[in-house]
Structure formats: C-alpha cells, structure tokens
Design an enzyme around this catalytic site. Structure first.
Site, PDB file in Angstrom:
ATOM      1  N   LYS A 171     -17.987  -2.712  35.117  1.00  0.00           N
ATOM      2  CA  LYS A 171     -17.844  -1.143  35.211  1.00  0.00           C
ATOM      3  C   LYS A 171     -18.597  -0.759  33.850  1.00  0.00           C
ATOM      4  O   LYS A 171     -19.432   0.278  33.897  1.00  0.00           O
ATOM      5  CB  LYS A 171     -16.681  -0.749  35.216  1.00  0.00           C
ATOM      6  CG  LYS A 171     -16.406   0.842  34.806  1.00  0.00           C
ATOM      7  CD  LYS A 171     -14.887   1.218  34.971  1.00  0.00           C
ATOM      8  CE  LYS A 171     -14.141   1.204  33.624  1.00  0.00           C
ATOM      9  NZ  LYS A 171     -14.350   2.125  32.691  1.00  0.00           N
ATOM     10  N   ASN A 172     -18.348  -1.066  32.726  1.00  0.00           N
ATOM     11  CA  ASN A 172     -18.614  -0.442  31.274  1.00  0.00           C
ATOM     12  C   ASN A 172     -20.237  -0.663  31.082  1.00  0.00           C
ATOM     13  O   ASN A 172     -20.734  -0.351  30.147  1.00  0.00           O
ATOM     14  CB  ASN A 172     -17.969  -0.810  30.262  1.00  0.00           C
ATOM     15  CG  ASN A 172     -16.464  -0.080  30.490  1.00  0.00           C
ATOM     16  OD1 ASN A 172     -16.228   0.638  31.352  1.00  0.00           O
ATOM     17  ND2 ASN A 172     -15.467  -0.400  29.459  1.00  0.00           N
ATOM     18  N   CYS A 177      -7.985  12.106  27.340  1.00  0.00           N
ATOM     19  CA  CYS A 177      -7.534  11.038  28.598  1.00  0.00           C
ATOM     20  C   CYS A 177      -6.000  10.838  27.797  1.00  0.00           C
ATOM     21  O   CYS A 177      -5.785  10.876  26.784  1.00  0.00           O
ATOM     22  CB  CYS A 177      -8.332  10.395  29.086  1.00  0.00           C
ATOM     23  SG  CYS A 177      -8.585   9.126  27.902  1.00  0.00           S
ATOM     24  N   ARG A 232     -10.761  11.406  22.575  1.00  0.00           N
ATOM     25  CA  ARG A 232     -12.010  11.079  22.999  1.00  0.00           C
ATOM     26  C   ARG A 232     -13.105  12.091  22.712  1.00  0.00           C
ATOM     27  O   ARG A 232     -13.894  12.628  23.523  1.00  0.00           O
ATOM     28  CB  ARG A 232     -12.019  10.883  24.512  1.00  0.00           C
ATOM     29  CG  ARG A 232     -10.917   9.753  25.023  1.00  0.00           C
ATOM     30  CD  ARG A 232     -10.870   8.469  24.587  1.00  0.00           C
ATOM     31  NE  ARG A 232     -11.929   7.792  24.900  1.00  0.00           N
ATOM     32  CZ  ARG A 232     -12.205   6.944  26.450  1.00  0.00           C
ATOM     33  NH1 ARG A 232     -11.085   7.145  27.167  1.00  0.00           N
ATOM     34  NH2 ARG A 232     -13.271   6.622  26.908  1.00  0.00           N
ATOM     35  N   ASP A 238      -9.866  -3.016  25.098  1.00  0.00           N
ATOM     36  CA  ASP A 238      -9.465  -2.652  26.431  1.00  0.00           C
ATOM     37  C   ASP A 238      -8.527  -4.251  27.058  1.00  0.00           C
ATOM     38  O   ASP A 238      -8.481  -4.307  28.165  1.00  0.00           O
ATOM     39  CB  ASP A 238     -10.819  -2.948  27.545  1.00  0.00           C
ATOM     40  CG  ASP A 238     -11.545  -1.607  27.144  1.00  0.00           C
ATOM     41  OD1 ASP A 238     -12.801  -1.408  27.327  1.00  0.00           O
ATOM     42  OD2 ASP A 238     -11.100  -0.665  26.451  1.00  0.00           O
ATOM     43  N   ARG A 244     -10.161   2.778  39.269  1.00  0.00           N
ATOM     44  CA  ARG A 244     -11.176   3.189  38.469  1.00  0.00           C
ATOM     45  C   ARG A 244     -12.077   1.939  37.792  1.00  0.00           C
ATOM     46  O   ARG A 244     -13.207   2.044  38.028  1.00  0.00           O
ATOM     47  CB  ARG A 244     -10.794   4.074  37.440  1.00  0.00           C
ATOM     48  CG  ARG A 244     -10.256   5.279  37.846  1.00  0.00           C
ATOM     49  CD  ARG A 244      -9.970   6.150  36.654  1.00  0.00           C
ATOM     50  NE  ARG A 244     -11.231   6.456  35.905  1.00  0.00           N
ATOM     51  CZ  ARG A 244     -11.468   6.982  34.982  1.00  0.00           C
ATOM     52  NH1 ARG A 244     -10.463   7.699  34.483  1.00  0.00           N
ATOM     53  NH2 ARG A 244     -12.529   7.297  34.249  1.00  0.00           N
TER      54      ARG A 244
END
Ligand code: EPZ
Length: 417
Positions: free
Chosen positions: A22-23, A115, A120, A304, A396
């Site tokens: 994803k990243n 978030c 952020r 993460d 997500r």
C-alpha cells in the site's frame, strides 16, 4: 459497517502470498500525474486506499483503470483540485501536491485532517516546496499552492518524513535545475518510488540513503512497473504465526526489508528460515520472551509494526517496554487489548507490557489500520470469540485478510454490523 468474528486458539499453518505494498503503491500512483505518457502498474493491492487514490486521479485528469491487480493510467488535461470529500478519507492524498505544482504550477488540495494516531501536519512538505518556489495560502480548509515553474533547491528536512520526502522527490523530477534533499526518508517505499521515476526517465541518485540528488527533466515518459511486496503485511502475518503457535511460509516476502523487526522477534523466541517457497516463520519453542522496542525511521523498528508486536508481547514471559517515537497517539489498540485480558500500562509515549497467560475473546473496536491488525492477531490467539468492529480501518491496508487467514486455518468470518 462490517465486523470480523474470530474463534481463537487455532495454530495457523500453511502458505500466505504477500500482496503489493500500500505505502509503495500510493505515492507511485500519484507520481503518474508527472508523466506525459500512459503507465501500467502490476501487483497493485485491492485496498480501499488504492480505490480512493484512483478516484482522486480520475478527478485530477488522470483516468485510471483497475483490473485484477493491474492499473493503467493515462494522464490527460490535468485539474488542480483534490476535493475534501476524498482527501478527508485518506491523508496520503496530500501526495498529489508536489506533482500538481510540478506539472501545472498550481494545486488546490484539501488540508488533510489529523487521524487517530496523531495530528499528522504537512508543514515539512510545504516548507520544502516553498524552497522550490511555491507559495501557499490556506483558504476554507484548502491548501492553495502556486508557482511559475518549480526550481531545484537544497532542502534539509527537520525530520526524515516519508511523505515529505516523496512529495519533494516527485516535484524535483520536473523542477528546473538540481535538487538535494537532506535528512530524507530511507524507507523501501521511497526507494521503490525513486526506482519507478528513474524508469520513467527521471535523474535521481542517493535513494535509500538520507541524501537524495535529483536533476530536473523537461518531461517524463511512461513505463510498466511492478509494485513491491508489502513488508508490513508480511510482518503482520509473521506475528500471526508466532501469536497462534503455528508455522507460516510467506511467499513474495521482502525479508531483507524487515531486519529490525526480525531481530526483535528472534529475541522474543521466533525462528525464521528462508525456504524455496518463501520465509518460514514459527516459534523456536513454546515460550516467548519480553523485549524492549523503540520505533524509529527506517532502518529502525517500523512504527507500522508496533501495535502488532505489542499483541505478541502480551503473551510473552516477562515484561516488554514499547516506546512510540514517531506518532504522538499510536496506542489506540492498548485499551482494546486490555479488554481482552492484556496487562499494559501507558505513560506518555511508552507502554509497559506484562505477559499474561492468554487473551480472552471480547467485542473490541478498531480505531486505525494497524490497531485493527493488532486486535485481529489477539483474537486469533484468544480463548473464545472476538468481535472486531469498524473493520473498514483494516480494509484500507490489508488485501482480503480474512480469506488469507481462513486459508491457513483461522476460524474468522466477516459480518455486517
Ligand atoms: C507514512 O506516513 C506512512 N503512510 C505511514 O503508514 C507510516 O507510519 C509513516 O510514513 C512512518 O513510517 C504512507 O506511506 C501512506 P511521516 P507519513 O511524514 O508520510 C511528522 C500505515 O499504517 N511530520 O514520516 O504521514 C508526523 O506528524 C501508515 O500504513 C511532521 O511533523 O509519515 C509524524 O509524527 C500510518 N510534519 C512523523 O513526522 C510533516 O510535514 C512521521 O511522519 C510531516 C510529518
């Protein structure tokens, strides 16, 4: 909203294929805005954030088609506006800022809100782009950026920001002249973005180190590019093997990007072996030991993976100290793990975990992507049933997670809440 129902206690065994990252995919998809030709990506994961990005690219004038992991994007007449309705669902939308300024000389991007894990801010993105000649105003919640033509600059980041490095790297590829980005992020996803841009004709060196050098080009062409595997998904399944006392072989696993994680998990009592099918992960023997971790920019311990490893620590003999140095509020999983019987004490950005004999299944609430993964992992090991609610957070960043888990023996199903 969906929820996951998990009947814990089954040691997971079998093979899991790791999906595209994803990243890595998100910045690379936004980099398509820079291109003057069509581009094709393979190994793109089927995730909410990917679909949000493709929706946004379509709005920005880059029609994108997704077909079973392959994405084709054809940049057309670009529009400068990234609307709040989309940006509020995905902070990474701010990654269109640099490419829009580089191509169009203007951008209207909704200010990404905070978030669950922190405020952020994007101040480092904006100050770096200002050094390249952009001027910003904040109007009605939108960042309005303008520039005649971006110019190469020497930027020294206060912090090795992943997104800030990616935004400026993309912008510098079309800026006039040379750019140097110092104290840049070294994450593998930044390297993958640089490799993609180089394949499109960009002149970049130093990627993977803290000093990036870029020579701006008049334009960039298209190419075909495979998205790298997701090291955080891989780390999550490695913990799934350890927390359930099973044995998993991870296909397409980027083990060489997980050194800091594997060192800590080995110290906890896990065993790893590279086999012809992929990375084998299991406990060395029945017991797990506590360890201390401090999250750091790459190549340090990845933030993460903090929530997922904390779930494993909850079942270890002896205490573990977790220090979260990247985000100011990334312990949303702690109280939910405590509801399942964990013994965790918070103090500012530190958590002291004391091992308990087992988790007990309970209804718990997901709050952010990796906290959700932590609760699923605890549920897989728990005695009894666990309900993880609001799993849109999980969707997500994890492609078909319950399908992959069922395939290795987990008793898990998705239900409408
Ligand atoms: C990327 O977020 C990842 N997201 C995050 O993954 C990951 O946790 C993070 O990097 C750190 O590795 C994507 O790649 C889409 P940062 P990003 O800019 O770019 C502060 C996941 O779970 N900061 O390196 O937003 C910031 O507040 C997600 O997959 C500023 O102060 O991370 C944070 O405390 C979560 N000003 C720290 O730096 C800025 O202008 C790290 O942020 C930018 C950042």
């Amino acid at each position: 909203m969906d929820k996951l129902i998990i009947e814990g206690g089954v040691p997971l065994t079998g093979q899991v294929r790791i999906s595209g990252s994803k990243n890595a995919a998100l910045p690379i998809l936004f980099a398509s805005i820079l291109l003057s030709e069509s581009v094709t990506f393979t190994n793109v994961p089927t995730l909410r954030d990917i679909h949000t990005t493709l929706k946004l690219l379509n709005l920005l004038g880059c029609p994108a088609e997704f077909n079973n992991g392959t994405v084709t994007i054809t940049p057309c007449s670009l529009s400068p506006e990234a609307p709040y309705e989309l940006v509020k669902t995905m902070r990474a939308s701010v990654l269109c800022l640099g490419p829009l300024l580089a191509r169009l000389g203007e951008a209207r991007v909704a200010m990404p809100g905070g978030c669950a894990i922190g405020a952020r801010p994007v101040n480092l993105h904006l100050s770096g782009l200002e050094k390249m000649g952009a001027r910003f105003e904040l109007e009605e919640g939108y960042i309005i950026g303008r520039c005649r033509k971006l110019k190469g600059a020497h930027v020294i980041f206060d912090f090795p920001t992943v997104g800030g490095t990616e935004n400026l790297l993309m912008a510098a590829c079309l800026a006039e002249g040379e750019s140097i980005l110092e104290n840049a992020a070294k994450e593998p996803e930044v390297v993958d973005l640089a490799n993609f841009l180089i394949r499109c004709g960009a002149k970049i060196s130093g990627h993977g180190t803290s000093i990036l050098q870029i020579s701006g080009m008049p334009s960039l062409g298209g190419c075909s590019y495979p998205i790298m595997p997701d090291r955080i998904e891989a780390g999550t399944f490695i913990v799934a093997a350890g927390i359930t006392g099973g044995e998993l072989v991870l296909q397409n696993c980027p083990a060489e990007e997980l050194d800091a994680l594997l060192v800590k998990l080995t110290a906890m009592g896990m065993y790893f072996e590279q086999t012809e099918d992929g990375l084998l992960a299991r406990r060395r023997n029945s017991s797990l030991h506590g360890v201390d971790i401090r999250t750091q920019p790459y190549p340090g311990f990845p933030t993460d993976m903090q929530a997922q490893v904390m779930a494993l620590m909850c079942l270890a003999d002896g205490p573990s100290l977790v220090e979260e140095s990247i985000f100011e509020n990334r312990f949303m999983h702690v109280q939910e793990l405590v509801r399942m019987g964990a013994d965790i004490r918070l103090s500012g950005r530190s958590a002291m975990v004391r091992g308990v004999r087992q988790f007990t299944g309970a209804p718990v609430m997901a709050s952010d992507l990796r906290a959700s993964a932590s609760l699923v992992l605890a549920g897989l090991a728990a005695k009894g049933a666990t309900q993880v609610q609001r799993i849109y957070h999980l969707d997500r960043g994890y492609e078909k997670i319950e399908t992959k888990l069922v395939a290795v023996g987990a008793r898990i199903r998705r239900e409408k809440e």
